[in-house]
Design a protein around this motif. Structure first.
Motif, PDB file in Angstrom:
ATOM      1  N   ARG A  40       0.844  -1.202   0.000  1.00 49.69           N
ATOM      2  CA  ARG A  40       0.000   0.000   0.000  1.00 49.69           C
ATOM      3  C   ARG A  40       0.878   1.250   0.000  1.00 49.69           C
ATOM      4  O   ARG A  40       2.076   1.210   0.309  1.00 49.69           O
ATOM      5  N   THR A 130      -4.306  -3.319 -13.809  1.00 44.58           N
ATOM      6  CA  THR A 130      -5.669  -3.798 -13.550  1.00 44.58           C
ATOM      7  C   THR A 130      -6.387  -3.936 -14.885  1.00 44.58           C
ATOM      8  O   THR A 130      -6.293  -3.049 -15.740  1.00 44.58           O
ATOM      9  N   ARG A 155      -4.946  -7.127  -9.308  1.00 40.51           N
ATOM     10  CA  ARG A 155      -6.373  -6.816  -9.265  1.00 40.51           C
ATOM     11  C   ARG A 155      -6.958  -7.016 -10.656  1.00 40.51           C
ATOM     12  O   ARG A 155      -6.533  -6.381 -11.622  1.00 40.51           O
ATOM     13  N   ARG A 194      -7.680  -9.960  -4.650  1.00 46.01           N
ATOM     14  CA  ARG A 194      -7.938  -8.718  -5.388  1.00 46.01           C
ATOM     15  C   ARG A 194      -8.825  -8.978  -6.614  1.00 46.01           C
ATOM     16  O   ARG A 194      -8.699  -8.294  -7.619  1.00 46.01           O
ATOM     17  N   THR A 196     -12.553  -9.462  -8.620  1.00 48.15           N
ATOM     18  CA  THR A 196     -13.953  -9.042  -8.694  1.00 48.15           C
ATOM     19  C   THR A 196     -14.635  -9.790  -9.825  1.00 48.15           C
ATOM     20  O   THR A 196     -14.086  -9.880 -10.933  1.00 48.15           O
ATOM     21  N   LEU A 366     -13.707   0.899  -8.589  1.00 45.76           N
ATOM     22  CA  LEU A 366     -12.478   0.582  -7.858  1.00 45.76           C
ATOM     23  C   LEU A 366     -11.715   1.836  -7.461  1.00 45.76           C
ATOM     24  O   LEU A 366     -10.538   1.772  -7.107  1.00 45.76           O
ATOM     25  N   GLY A 368     -11.489   3.714  -4.938  1.00 43.88           N
ATOM     26  CA  GLY A 368     -10.874   3.794  -3.620  1.00 43.88           C
ATOM     27  C   GLY A 368      -9.705   2.848  -3.448  1.00 43.88           C
ATOM     28  O   GLY A 368      -9.062   2.832  -2.391  1.00 43.88           O
ATOM     29  N   LYS A 369      -9.449   2.044  -4.475  1.00 43.45           N
ATOM     30  CA  LYS A 369      -8.409   1.016  -4.375  1.00 43.45           C
ATOM     31  C   LYS A 369      -7.249   1.260  -5.327  1.00 43.45           C
ATOM     32  O   LYS A 369      -6.084   1.172  -4.928  1.00 43.45           O
ATOM     33  N   VAL A 370      -7.538   1.516  -6.605  1.00 46.97           N
ATOM     34  CA  VAL A 370      -6.488   1.698  -7.608  1.00 46.97           C
ATOM     35  C   VAL A 370      -6.822   2.910  -8.468  1.00 46.97           C
ATOM     36  O   VAL A 370      -7.882   3.504  -8.352  1.00 46.97           O
ATOM     37  N   ASP A 376      -2.980   5.157   1.524  1.00 49.30           N
ATOM     38  CA  ASP A 376      -3.800   3.987   1.822  1.00 49.30           C
ATOM     39  C   ASP A 376      -4.366   3.311   0.574  1.00 49.30           C
ATOM     40  O   ASP A 376      -5.105   2.334   0.702  1.00 49.30           O
ATOM     41  N   MET A 377      -4.018   3.789  -0.611  1.00 51.09           N
ATOM     42  CA  MET A 377      -4.428   3.064  -1.814  1.00 51.09           C
ATOM     43  C   MET A 377      -3.427   1.947  -2.109  1.00 51.09           C
ATOM     44  O   MET A 377      -2.307   1.945  -1.598  1.00 51.09           O
ATOM     45  N   GLU A 378      -3.856   0.981  -2.904  1.00 48.87           N
ATOM     46  CA  GLU A 378      -2.999  -0.131  -3.264  1.00 48.87           C
ATOM     47  C   GLU A 378      -1.839   0.370  -4.123  1.00 48.87           C
ATOM     48  O   GLU A 378      -2.027   1.226  -4.993  1.00 48.87           O
TER      49      GLU A 378
END
Length: 429
Positions: A40, A130, A155, A194, A196, A366, A368-370, A376-378
């Motif tokens: 992270r 991704t 991901r 990771r 979906t 996605l 909030g993640k990538v 705090d993001m991946e």
């Protein structure tokens, strides 16, 4: 314990959309350094501040290279890897001549695993971290891609493609098997590590109303999944849909009427939309994915990016391999620029980079993640060399600012511009 890592370079982070009224350049903040821990992002800022905060961290200096979020490819067909750049067909003939014969092979788990690994190798080398992929009707094709992604810590969004008509016999399932096999794959893979799951009717012409209804019920039962399909790619396709669904108000209604429209719906292409469709897509919170190399290669049309963005649509960017002619999101950004120019609305480099990162992540739910570099993001990121070839280097030598230099790599760059790729903090290129 894993050692903290501080990367030095020209670190670019989005603080707003470059399509907003603040303007493209104001949407981006530049930092000297970014710190990673345990897959992270833990800090961005000056070198001095990060070294002080993390005194035991390893330092890796990329000099003048640009550090960006890893690219997010929001619409691909990994089973078409081996037939990319096939000559001379429009959509329906292209499917029958190239796509369907190749997809028949993916009932072989070994072949599916071979192509899944090849696809992820090729795209990672281009800076893509991704992807959202259609598989084939075979559960083996989904298992192969998810297993490969899981091994890499990557991901990935994917789903079993569902078709019960207008396809070869070996590529047709039924309403019941489409529902049940998709449900089993959701239970096995969705939300694991990771990964979906995306419920995936190929498009209305290859699904009966009964199958679309079954998949709508499946999505209602699993609302945290995405739903991906195609919409209004070519004019003759739209006429085909009109004949198959005479009671539908328009193409979108063939999905809407079966519960396949809403937040988490991701529609590829969406070139030839009617006013009602545009209104409903925006109201429902669905996403549209611009596939410029595919749209030009197969002769589909020119996506109305600026008009749709001005309406408040949620839009991502994609290679659409193998209908698209490149695995590279740099080439895809260049094509998006060219399409926008043909529509009289040129794109800034910041807008192109946003579409290929945060815009696509937003389209896939996605964000909030990538898709961005923020605390705090991946830690999926790519390091760009802005002088990767003699032709680009000589242009950059004349650049007035960072954006002019970046634009040269967007327009002329390829995998040689990818200096480093990290997935979940781990160096993979």
């Amino acid at each position: 314990m894993e050692q903290d890592l501080i990367l030095l370079g020209r670190v670019l982070s989005f603080v707003a959309s470059p399509f907003s009224e603040t303007g493209p350049e104001a949407a981006v903040q530049e930092h000297e350094a970014i710190a990673l821990r345990g897959g992270r992002i833990v800090a961005l800022g000056t070198k001095a501040a990060l070294v002080k905060a993390l005194p035991g961290a390893q330092l890796l200096d990329h000099g003048d290279k640009v550090i960006l979020p890893g690219f997010v490819d929001a619409h691909v067909h990994y089973p078409q890897t081996a037939i990319i750049a096939s000559w001379g067909k429009r959509l329906i003939d292209w499917l029958n001549t190239y796509t369907f014969p190749e997809e028949m092979r993916f009932g072989d788990a070994g072949y599916a695993a071979e192509i899944a690994a090849r696809y992820l190798d090729l795209t990672t080398a281009c800076g893509t971290t991704t992807v959202a992929s259609y598989c084939t009707i075979h559960p083996e094709s989904v298992e192969a891609l998810f297993a490969a992604a899981q091994t890499r810590g990557q991901r990935v969004v994917a789903g079993k493609t569902c078709m019960d008509r207008n396809a070869p016999e070996g590529l047709r399932d039924t309403p019941q098997t489409a529902h049940d096999e998709s449900a089993a794959l959701i239970a096995r893979w969705h939300g694991v590590d990771r990964l979906t799951y995306a419920i995936t009717p190929r498009f209305s012409p290859t699904s009966t109303p009964e199958q679309l209804e079954a998949l709508g019920a499946l999505w209602a039962a699993h609302p945290s999944c995405l739903m991906q399909t195609h919409l209004s790619e070519q004019l003759d396709e739209i006429e085909w849909v009109r004949g198959l669904f005479p009671q539908a108000r328009d193409y979108l209604d063939t999905y809407e009427g079966f519960g396949l429209l809403g937040e988490g719906a991701v529609f590829g292409h969406a070139i030839h939309l009617q006013p009602r469709e545009r209104d409903r897509l925006r109201e429902s919170g669905a996403s549209l994915v611009h596939c410029p190399t595919s749209n030009t290669f197969i002769g589909s049309g020119l996506f109305d990016l600026h008009g749709l963005m001005a309406e408040g649509q949620r839009i991502g960017l994609a290679t659409d391999t193998g209908g698209g002619s490149s695995f590279s999101m740099l080439r895809t950004m260049a094509a998006a620029y060219e399409v926008a120019q043909l529509r009289g609305t040129p794109l800034h480099a910041a807008q192109l980079l946003w579409l290929a990162t945060q815009g696509s992540a937003h389209a896939l739910r996605l964000e909030g993640k990538v898709g961005n570099l923020a605390v705090d993001m991946e830690a999926d990121l790519v390091v760009l060399d802005l002088a990767s070839t003699p032709a680009i280097a000589q242009r950059v030598a004349r650049a007035a600012d960072l954006w002019e230099a970046l634009f040269a790599t967007v327009m002329m760059g390829d995998d040689r511009a990818i200096s480093e790729v990290r997935i979940a903090g781990r160096k993979v290129v």
